[in-house]
Design a protein around this motif. Structure first.
Motif, short mmCIF file in Angstrom:
data_model
loop_
_atom_site.label_atom_id
_atom_site.label_comp_id
_atom_site.label_asym_id
_atom_site.label_seq_id
_atom_site.Cartn_x
_atom_site.Cartn_y
_atom_site.Cartn_z
N GLU A 75 -23.47 40.67 -13.10
CA GLU A 75 -24.16 40.13 -11.94
C GLU A 75 -24.54 38.66 -12.12
OE1 GLU A 75 -24.27 41.66 -9.24
OE2 GLU A 75 -24.09 43.79 -9.71
N ASN A 135 -23.29 35.56 -9.70
CA ASN A 135 -24.16 34.59 -9.05
C ASN A 135 -23.75 33.16 -9.39
OD1 ASN A 135 -26.65 33.90 -7.53
ND2 ASN A 135 -27.32 33.11 -9.51
N GLN A 150 -28.82 37.88 -1.41
CA GLN A 150 -29.56 38.05 -2.67
C GLN A 150 -30.34 39.36 -2.63
OE1 GLN A 150 -31.84 34.39 -2.94
NE2 GLN A 150 -30.36 33.45 -4.30
N TRP A 151 -30.97 39.64 -1.52
CA TRP A 151 -31.69 40.90 -1.35
C TRP A 151 -30.74 42.08 -1.49
CZ3 TRP A 151 -31.28 44.90 2.18
CH2 TRP A 151 -32.35 45.80 2.24
N THR A 154 -27.82 42.21 -3.03
CA THR A 154 -27.32 42.31 -4.40
C THR A 154 -28.30 43.07 -5.28
OG1 THR A 154 -26.01 40.27 -4.25
CG2 THR A 154 -26.68 40.97 -6.46
N GLU A 155 -29.58 42.74 -5.17
CA GLU A 155 -30.60 43.41 -5.97
C GLU A 155 -30.72 44.88 -5.57
OE1 GLU A 155 -32.26 42.32 -8.66
OE2 GLU A 155 -30.87 40.64 -8.45
N LYS A 156 -30.68 45.15 -4.28
CA LYS A 156 -30.80 46.52 -3.81
C LYS A 156 -29.59 47.35 -4.26
CE LYS A 156 -32.19 49.13 0.30
NZ LYS A 156 -33.40 49.66 -0.35
N LYS A 182 -27.76 46.82 -6.89
CA LYS A 182 -27.87 47.01 -8.34
C LYS A 182 -28.83 48.15 -8.67
CE LYS A 182 -29.06 43.30 -10.41
NZ LYS A 182 -29.55 42.15 -11.20
#
Length: 324
Positions: A115, A119, A267-268, A270-272, A274
Motif C-alpha cells: 500500500e 501511494n 484515501q478513505w 483505500t484505508e477502508k 485495507k
C-alpha cells in the motif's frame, strides 16, 4: 473533442452546453457512473466524493450517482463519456486498455509492492505523469487513485509453489498483460466473461480465477473452488475517468475541487478496503475456503523477463519499480 454536459440553472431548468464554458450563476451537475453497488467500499467512495464536492463548492457543483451498472457495463459507461450521457466513470485504470495499451500498466504483475508503494506511485509524480500520458493519447482524464487491494486466486487445486500452476486453466480478463502473466507462470489462461466464471468452475472448464477477495465472496467462488491462493500479483487501482476535453472545459476552481475531493475519497476508500481484508479472509474461511500462502519468489522470478514483451510499458515498469 468537445463533449456536451448537463448544466442546471438556479430556477431548476437544465440547459445543454457544448463544453466551452459555464455560466457563473449556474449550478453544474455531473453524472458519475459505475458498476459498483452503493453497499461496497467503492460505492461508498463515490458517495463520499459526491458529498465532498457539493460541500466544497457550496452546492454550485454537484455529482449525481448512477451506480449498480444502471448506465451499462464498464465498457458501456466509458463509451457514454464520448456522447456526454456520463460525465464521470469510476473504474479501475486497466479498463482504459481498449483506448490505450498504457492503461494495462495497472495489471502488470508484482509491480506494486504494498500500500505504501501504491501511494508513492499513484499519488505522486509518477501517477501525475502517467495520467497526463493517458489523457494525451486516449482523450480520457484520470483523477485520483485508490487501492483496491491485492488480487488473489480462487482455485480447485492446491497451489503451494509456482510449479503447481503447470497446466492450470485460469480465467483471465481480456487484457494481454493478464494472459501473458499466467502463461509465463506455466498456467493456461482462459479469457471468459465474468458472468460465466462460476459455472465454468463448477463444470471444470476452468480450474481457477483471480480477483480481489471481495469478488470471491460476492460471486461465491468458494462454493466451486476450495482454495484461496494468496498470490498478491496485482494491486488494483480505482480512479475517476473524465473525457479530458470535458474536464478542461470546467473552471479552474471546479477542477481543483474535483481533484481534491477525489484524493480525499480515495484515501478513505483505500484505508477502508485495507481494514476489510482481514474480515474478508475470516468470512471466506468461515464459508469453508482453505487459504494457502505460497513462496512468491518463484512467481516473481518466472515473470522477470516479461517487460521485454511489452516495450510500451517497459519504461514505466522500470520507473515504478524504482519508486520508494
Amino acid at each position: 473533442m468537445i463533449r456536451s454536459f448537463k448544466n442546471q440553472v438556479a430556477a431548476g431548468a437544465f440547459v445543454a452546453l457544448s463544453g466551452f464554458g459555464i455560466a457563473a450563476n449556474a449550478e453544474t451537475v455531473l453524472q458519475l457512473a459505475s458498476v459498483e453497488t452503493p453497499q461496497t467500499v467503492w460505492g461508498q467512495v463515490a458517495q463520499k466524493f459526491a458529498d465532498g464536492v457539493a460541500e466544497a463548492s457550496g452546492g454550485d457543483l454537484k455529482v449525481q450517482l448512477a451506480l449498480s451498472g444502471t448506465t451499462g457495463s464498464v465498457r458501456e459507461t466509458l463509451e457514454a463519456l464520448t456522447i456526454g450521457t456520463n460525465d464521470i466513470v469510476m473504474t479501475v485504470v486497466a479498463s482504459l486498455n481498449a483506448y490505450d495499451p498504457l492503461a494495462a500498466i495497472e495489471s502488470y504483475p508484482y509491480l506494486i509492492r504494498d500500500e505504501d508503494h501504491f501511494n508513492a506511485v499513484y499519488n505522486g509524480e509518477i501517477g501525475n505523469d502517467l495520467f497526463d500520458a493517458l489523457a494525451k493519447s486516449s482523450g480520457l482524464r484520470l483523477v485520483g487513485a485508490g487501492s483496491r487491494g491485492p488480487r488473489e486466486m480462487a482455485s480447485k487445486r492446491a497451489i503451494n509453489s509456482v510449479d503447481d500452476l503447470d497446466g492450470l486453466k485460469i480465467r483471465v480478463p481480456g487484457i494481454d498483460v493478464f494472459r501473458e502473466t499466467w502463461a509465463g507462470l506455466g498456467a493456461s489462461p482462459t479469457p471468459m466473461s465474468s458472468k460465466e466464471v462460476y459455472t465454468g468452475l463448477q463444470s471444470g472448464i476452468i480450474d481457477a480465477v483471480e480477483n480481489p477477495l471481495s469478488a470471491h465472496i460476492r460471486s461465491k467462488y468458494y462454493e466451486a473452488a476450495e482454495y484461496v491462493i494468496l498470490t498478491h500479483h496485482v494491486y488494483g487501482a480505482y480512479t475517476f475517468v473524465f473525457d479530458d476535453a470535458r474536464f478542461q472545459s470546467l473552471t479552474d476552481e471546479q477542477r481543483t475541487i474535483l481533484q481534491e475531493q477525489a484524493k480525499i475519497a480515495f484515501q478513505w476508500g483505500t484505508e477502508k478496503a485495507k481494514l476489510e481484508l482481514a474480515d474478508l479472509r475470516a468470512k471466506l474461511e468461515g464459508l469453508g475456503a482453505r487459504f494457502i500462502e505460497p513462496d512468491l519468489d518463484g512467481f516473481r522470478a518466472k515473470l522477470a523477463p516479461m517487460a521485454a514483451k511489452f516495450p510500451e510499458l517497459a519504461p514505466w515498469v522500470e520507473r515504478i519499480q524504482a519508486a520508494k
